[in-house]
Design an enzyme around this catalytic site. Sequence first.
Site, PDB file in Angstrom:
ATOM      1  N   ARG A  67     -34.552  62.836  16.296  1.00  0.00           N
ATOM      2  CA  ARG A  67     -33.457  62.296  15.504  1.00  0.00           C
ATOM      3  C   ARG A  67     -32.226  63.171  15.512  1.00  0.00           C
ATOM      4  NH1 ARG A  67     -36.043  60.680  10.320  1.00  0.00           N
ATOM      5  NH2 ARG A  67     -37.767  60.352  11.713  1.00  0.00           N
ATOM      6  N   THR A  68     -32.389  64.476  15.463  1.00  0.00           N
ATOM      7  CA  THR A  68     -31.203  65.324  15.400  1.00  0.00           C
ATOM      8  C   THR A  68     -30.412  65.235  16.700  1.00  0.00           C
ATOM      9  OG1 THR A  68     -32.364  66.802  13.899  1.00  0.00           O
ATOM     10  CG2 THR A  68     -30.391  67.667  14.956  1.00  0.00           C
ATOM     11  N   LYS A  95     -38.726  76.611  34.550  1.00  0.00           N
ATOM     12  CA  LYS A  95     -38.778  77.447  35.768  1.00  0.00           C
ATOM     13  C   LYS A  95     -38.521  78.908  35.448  1.00  0.00           C
ATOM     14  CE  LYS A  95     -36.712  73.826  38.652  1.00  0.00           C
ATOM     15  NZ  LYS A  95     -35.456  73.496  39.339  1.00  0.00           N
ATOM     16  N   ARG A 117     -30.280  73.907  19.193  1.00  0.00           N
ATOM     17  CA  ARG A 117     -31.510  73.980  18.405  1.00  0.00           C
ATOM     18  C   ARG A 117     -32.462  74.920  19.130  1.00  0.00           C
ATOM     19  NH1 ARG A 117     -35.272  69.575  15.571  1.00  0.00           N
ATOM     20  NH2 ARG A 117     -33.511  69.751  14.148  1.00  0.00           N
ATOM     21  N   HIS A 145     -30.431  74.782   8.861  1.00  0.00           N
ATOM     22  CA  HIS A 145     -30.171  73.504   9.520  1.00  0.00           C
ATOM     23  C   HIS A 145     -28.995  72.889   8.759  1.00  0.00           C
ATOM     24  CE1 HIS A 145     -30.527  69.910  11.692  1.00  0.00           C
ATOM     25  NE2 HIS A 145     -31.772  69.559  11.441  1.00  0.00           N
TER      26      HIS A 145
END
Lengths: 346, 465
Positions: A67-68, A95, A117, A145
């Site tokens: 959602r964010t 990688k 994030r 947040h």
Amino acid sequence: MDPSTTVIAGKSSLRNLLSVNDLGADGLHEMMRITDFFAEVSARPIPKVPVLRGKTIACAFFENSTRTRLSFEAAAKRLSADTMSFGVSGSSISKGESFKDTIMTIDSLGADAIVVRHPSAGAANQVARWVSKPVVNAGDGSHEHPTQALLDCYTIREALKEKSLSGLRIAVVGDLSHSRVARSNVLAMSAMGAVVTLVAPRTLWPASLDGWPVHEITCDLDPILAHTDLVYLLRLQVERGAGGLLPSLREYTATYGLTARRAAMMPKGALVMHPGPVNRGVEMSSEVAEMPTTLVGHQVANGVLVRMAVLYYLLAGPEGVDAMDVSRDASVLSDAESASLVALDG
Amino acid sequence: MADVLLRGGRVIDSNGERRADVLVAGSKVQAVAEGLSAPTGALVLDVGGCIVSPGLVDLHCHLREPGQEESECVETGTRSAALGGYTAVVAMPNTDPPVDSGSMVRDLAELGRSSLVEMAVAGAITVGRNGSRLAPMAEMASLGVKIFTDDGAGVQDSALMRNAMEYAAGIGVTIAEHAEDASLAAGGQMHEGSWSSRLGLPGSAAVAEEVMVARDLALARLTGARLHLMHLSTAGSIALVRQARMDGIQVTAEVTPHHLSLTDGALASYDPNLKMSPPLRSAEDVNAVRAGVAQSVVDAIATDHAPHPLEAKEVPFADAANGVIGLETALAVALTVLVSGSGPFIADVASGEDACVEGASAALGAPPDGAVGASGLLGIQELLALMSWKPARIACLDHSQGGPVVPGSQANICVVDLDAAWVVDPDRFASRSRNTPFRGWKLFGKVLHTICNGEPVVLDGEPQR
């Protein structure tokens, strides 16, 4: 240690949004006001404005999120910005490319702002040291947040039809110790005038509340419900119920879960919120999730509006915000022009 | 090797202080008196106003060789030591492979030939530092190892630690402990307290250290072993050692310059160069550790010099390696924060604090001091005792290190200009790594010359090889 006494970035100096403290009370109210404007835009037939046309917003998500990330991308698109998105799976992180190299790559690709994030606290602060572009913290470990707190405060304001949260009695319930949502919301709610009580079993308390602007902390939910206008339930990671911190999920739900019985103990019209995704039957029962006073759906919808406001504020700067005020009804942001620009983009 | 005449210095050693010239010939001090004349061909160094001290001895550094040469090696690490005024270091055994056998001790002795200073090697207590089986301590002791430790981690198994102490007591060596209960410290990235709660970084509580200190003191009492507690960082640990002294337990303790000068508030910057184990503690802990130093509860200041390459530190905080380097800054940090009369350093340290709490506005609430200013707790001789002759005795190096500067003594000497101010610039370090928490700090006290076994290995702040 009250955040209101800390140095608040005035609107001319806000370069990044790493913590709610970057805004302070004045900044929070300003952001609410800008969000009101984008709410009006979003109610138009074509909910899109050309204000960030030509800008590129990078969403660098080093931790899974639905959602964010979608919310930031939708916000950028409604502002007519281009987006670059990056997630841990299917990227060079798998990688072995380092965090810093990935960020520098995104920077070199021409992002005008970076939304980050990351599972490590402080990751957005580190990015802000490495790049000169605005950085938005979209959740860093157990730290903060901030856009979640903004959307939550906006949602409360909308539900109450009030400009501030003055005197509102809020209980924040759940995994306080590990919750970035709790840290940001406690700062934001209290700066906007709410009286915040924290509720959790002792094993999920923060080690110290020094610097937390809260009224009290308690282990006991039931006695405070009659004096609570809003219960904010934090998401519980189910692995916390494995026996180390909590005896079981069942015991957590029995003690802290918001059931219809507990909801009935709250004053009439009291609100229920949750940052999502909800573990139904753990933090709240399905009955509570379906109540009209449970605002989870509004939170998600408002997330886009708040993130439009944040991106616009950081990229258009205070001049842009001022210009927006004078041009509210002017052609720059009219439906017609938005429509034509959308057509051009097409 | 030319003779060296140090002219006009203030000689400070365990005998006290006096104004005297010092003549070094070969590997020995030949004469200590006022008005010495220079022999033909001697190197004459004007050290007027400077301190002439026995060379410093570091009980605790990680030279990373063999196995982690991208961080440091014996040559770069000991060059760094010489620049810091050290004439001897004890290298920790957590190399790759670890020093847990006679053959590894012999390998290290071979590597030590590239050392600029005297290098002693500590051995591991358990095989592979795995904490499950005793390493061949007697074999390593027969090759000269005096200190055994699994540093990097504590010995978790209490029964095994008891046996290690019994065995060590029998062969006359010292057990040195990295006191940290792994289960209590699990996942911790910084000190648990008000700052970890605000910053959302998982905390490691002071009790994780104190539980193991208490256990080890009880075991030392039981076994009669000599116990050395490394990098103590909490008020509770200092109180336990103070009590143990009164109870007659054979224990010595070291603390680090960073735990004497920085608090957990500095972590508001999320700078991985502030991440170490044990973590930076609260201001109350720092004050208690300082009081422990002032009241002789603490026997030594040791660097815990722990080099890491950039790629282990320029990463998300959660992923960053633990440890900071310290050989080139230890004396100046200690002088600046502990000793009175070294200069007007309170304001200057405060400016260093600004640098290290940059980004604090991003944390919840206002930052407290991340750096703690000068305290005037110690005289210069007391500080040199903690950094030279006391650690020399703990490491059993006192036959050649830390002794008074008198004719016939081994010429291990450092010369320090107390008034010289300098700004820490890690890019100028001789260490192969840059992970210092003191970047940009203005410090007082600069090492000018270091003489190791008669050889001037550092002159005017420049390494000679």
